[in-house]
Design a protein around this motif. Structure first.
Motif: not given
Length: 462
Positions: A397-398, A401-402, A410, A414, A447
């Motif tokens: 998920t990170g 998003l990135q 994100t 993190c 996230q």
């Protein structure tokens, strides 16, 4: 006389200020200008999933709110966009030519990248070096090279390949020096562990160059001697004297290939006189300074945070880190699949709600497929599945998003998870296993909610 205005004899009609004409109402003396604009933008408005897309087009055409109020009788571009959205029926005209899908990716190529991420781990088997300087150097390299790769990809996105090569040529050696210095500071002396960490830093920089430049097969070829030597002990012991030779051989091969790929190219192929690196016209390039350096900082922090989370997993079970590394290939392919499916959803959805439902289903399918991949790796390697699946959800998920530019949010999530888990480890707060599950579970849930909220908007995919 009532109802009339008598002018002085010496007055001229053009000496008085003009009185603004009101917009003619529909059905009276002239057509409604909003209807005229709807006809002119019919194809775009009909294909829009949300009024914000229409508002973005109006603003890109240079329409100010004052002009919109004067010409169309509504207060701003968003109000005009909503008016157009209501007046034009939803439809999606078929293109004259097949649509280009920029997110179509090859599964074998992505799987190869996952293998390449895992192969350097065999170097630790051959070296058997002290872990602390290596971990410090690895974290430094992940942080630096994540930011370096972002800056190089940004130059490539601007169409300036020469600037991307120059960025990699200057940035990779700086990252290698920084990683070696960090290892020396942690170790306190120039011993074998420091030397191995310095070589690791050089490899991280060189491999970043080759991966950004799409030279996966060359990197695989350069790493094959080292990987083969790590597997050979299963059949025949490798002499101690041969270990450093094999390590240095692969490192030298990767470094040479990376340098050859980014070194300035002064002349064209033999028999041609023109230079291969033609300078681009000034009007086709961004400012000479390029993208600001600060824009790559969140990506570097994201690399530090995710690297720290993976290292925490490796401290509990190093097979967990190996499984995560191998899964990065399928994860990358699933990210491409999501981007491709989102484009299809834009063409097929007729309302914002329908598009949000389609996007949410696509996210859940992609995340489920990735978690099933991790579960298969957990069964194969024998690691505990719960920590692996939760951390995998955080990473996937990170990365999603990135890829849509939501890097700040994100990175904050993190970094918070990595810092909290590090402090819990240092202060011995609670059971390490349950602390890990709680912290990473909260990050994964946050996230996942953000992915559905942010990526459910059609404007995020344009």
């Amino acid at each position: 006389m009532s109802g009339s205005l008598r002018l002085p004899p010496d007055a001229r009609p053009d000496a008085f200020p003009a009185v603004p004409r009101q917009r003619t109402a529909p059905g009276w003396a002239g057509p409604d200008p909003v209807d005229e604009l709807a006809v002119r933008l019919d194809d775009f408005v009909a294909a829009a999933v949300h009024p914000d897309e229409i508002a973005a087009l109006l603003e890109s055409d240079g329409m100010s709110d004052d002009q919109i109020r004067e010409r169309y009788g509504v207060k701003n571009s968003f109000a005009l966009a909503e008016e157009l959205y209501e007046r034009v029926a939803r439809r999606h005209p078929e293109p004259e030519t097949p649509l280009h899908d920029p997110w179509r990716a090859s599964l074998p190529a992505c799987l190869l990248r996952g293998v390449l991420f895992a192969l350097p781990g065999f170097a630790y088997v051959l070296a058997a070096a002290a872990p602390l300087p290596l971990l410090a150097s690895a974290l430094t390299g992940w942080t630096w090279n994540q930011g370096l790769a972002h800056r190089a990809y940004t130059w490539l996105g601007l169409g300036d390949e020469r600037a991307a090569r120059r960025t990699l040529l200057l940035g990779a050696p700086l990252g290698a020096v920084l990683g070696a210095l960090v290892a020396l500071l942690v170790s306190g002396e120039a011993d074998a562990a420091t030397a191995f960490a310095a070589g690791q830093s050089v490899y991280l920089g060189a491999s970043t160059i080759l991966l950004v430049r799409g030279r996966e097969r060359a990197l695989l070829l350069a790493l094959s001697p080292m990987a083969t030597a790590a597997v050979l002990p299963l059949l025949h012991p490798v002499p101690d004297a041969a270990r450093p030779i094999l390590l240095l051989g692969s490192l030298l091969a990767v470094t040479i290939l990376a340098l050859l790929d980014v070194m300035p190219r002064r002349h064209g192929p033999k028999g041609r006189g023109e230079p291969r690196d033609q300078p681009q016209p000034a009007d086709s390039r961004k400012a000479a300074t390029g993208p600001p350096l600060i824009s790559s900082f969140p990506y570097a922090l994201f690399g530090l945070a995710t690297g720290t989370l993976v290292l925490h997993a490796a401290l509990e079970d190093n097979l967990t880190a190996i499984a995560l590394t191998l899964s990065m290939g399928p994860a990358e392919w699933l990210l491409y699949r999501f981007r491709s499916a989102a484009l299809t959803g834009l063409r097929s959805s007729t309302t914002p709600t329908a598009f949000r439902r389609t996007t949410t289903r696509t996210v859940l399918k992609g995340l489920t497929a990735y978690l099933l991949t991790l579960l298969a790796l957990a069964v194969t390697t024998g690691v505990s599945p719960a920590p692996l699946l939760i951390l995998g959800a955080v990473l996937w998920t990170g990365l999603l998003l990135q890829s849509f530019g939501a890097i700040l949010v994100t990175t904050v999530i993190c970094c918070t998870a990595a810092l909290t888990q590090t402090l819990a480890l240092l202060t011995h707060t609670g059971s390490p296993h349950w602390v890990t599950l709680t912290i990473q579970g909260a990050a994964a849930a946050a996230q996942a909610v953000l992915v559905c909220a942010l990526l459910g908007k059609a404007t995020a995919h344009r």
